[in-house]
Scaffold this motif. Structure first.
Motif, PDB file in Angstrom:
ATOM      1  N   GLN A 188       2.407   2.278  -3.409  1.00 51.54           N
ATOM      2  CA  GLN A 188       1.372   2.697  -4.399  1.00 51.54           C
ATOM      3  C   GLN A 188       1.284   4.140  -3.729  1.00 51.54           C
ATOM      4  O   GLN A 188       1.288   4.798  -5.056  1.00 51.54           O
TER       5      GLN A 188
ATOM      6  N   ASN B 172       1.042  -0.788  -0.124  1.00 52.97           N
ATOM      7  CA  ASN B 172      -0.227   0.455  -0.369  1.00 52.97           C
ATOM      8  C   ASN B 172       0.712   1.355  -0.136  1.00 52.97           C
ATOM      9  O   ASN B 172       0.640   2.032  -0.647  1.00 52.97           O
TER      10      ASN B 172
ATOM     11  N   SER C 143       2.397  -4.483  -5.971  1.00 50.82           N
ATOM     12  CA  SER C 143       0.302  -4.809  -5.940  1.00 50.82           C
ATOM     13  C   SER C 143       0.348  -6.523  -6.187  1.00 50.82           C
ATOM     14  O   SER C 143      -0.414  -6.721  -6.217  1.00 50.82           O
TER      15      SER C 143
ATOM     16  N   TYR D 236      -5.703  -4.761  -5.611  1.00 45.29           N
ATOM     17  CA  TYR D 236      -5.137  -4.535  -5.931  1.00 45.29           C
ATOM     18  C   TYR D 236      -4.538  -5.229  -7.835  1.00 45.29           C
ATOM     19  O   TYR D 236      -3.547  -3.910  -8.341  1.00 45.29           O
TER      20      TYR D 236
END
Length: 219
Positions: free
Chosen positions: A80, A77, A93, A112
């Motif tokens: 990202q 996370n 991911s 994802y």
């Protein structure tokens, strides 16, 4: 030492030229310097981003090896959020999607995969995410899921992924019990595989099973 007439004429011509074009020349030089400075700054930023992203990716892999899925998801996370332009974000991911799948969390897996399909800077990772997402949507089989899969299947496939795109289209038809169109797609995929010898043998075996199941003939 005084200038002769020819030198004086050349100097006067240069002065006239400079007086006429100095603003343009100065502007061009300034623009070039600014462009170079911006390029250098971007290169530094890009390199620093890649380094930091690689370190975070290593943290994620270390967490997986320790069996700490929560830490692995957190790293993905963060990747990202902070390093979305680097290939490491897409890699993380895809790994996180597999972790979620192994844990039986299909919704998290698709979250994802959708992120990777939409944001991956690497076309190969983007294609892998879309192929996996199409498979999940086709397996779920609702009208909305099949419509979403259809949109992606209509996109031009990334070079090298044409056979897999055709195979997924066959799966899509089969989910709607359209055996004839499924067979056509599988046969087209088989022809593509024969033209792409570097494909893993496992991919050929799986496609042959599908093709045989709908009455096709794989030679």
């Amino acid at each position: 030492m005084p200038l002769d007439l020819e030198e004086q004429e050349q100097l006067d011509q240069f002065k006239a030229f400079w007086q006429k074009y100095r603003n343009l020349i100065t502007g061009v030089l300034t623009a070039l310097l600014l462009t170079y400075a911006a390029y250098s700054a971007y290169q530094w930023w890009s390199n620093s981003q890649a380094l930091a992203a690689s370190q975070l990716y290593e943290t994620m892999i270390s967490a997986i090896n320790k069996g700490d899925k929560d830490q692995a998801f957190l790293a993905a996370n963060d990747m990202q959020k902070d390093f979305s332009r680097t290939p490491y974000a897409a890699m993380a991911s895809l790994v996180a999607a597999k972790l979620a799948s192994d844990a039986g969390d299909g919704a998290q897996e698709m979250t994802y995969l959708r992120w990777t399909a939409q944001h991956a800077s690497n076309h190969g990772y983007q294609a892998l995410a879309k192929l996996r997402l199409i498979s999940q949507l086709t397996d779920q089989g609702s009208a909305a899921d099949l419509a979403e899969a259809d949109v992606m299947l209509k996109e031009k496939p990334v070079k090298g992924f044409e056979a897999l795109w055709l195979e997924r289209r066959g799966d899509w038809y089969l989910a709607q019990k359209n055996t004839q169109e499924a067979r056509s797609s599988y046969e087209a995929a088989w022809q593509q595989l024969n033209q792409t010898k570097e494909f893993p043998e496992e991919a050929r075996r799986l496609l042959k099973v599908k093709l045989d199941a709908v009455g096709g003939v794989a030679q």
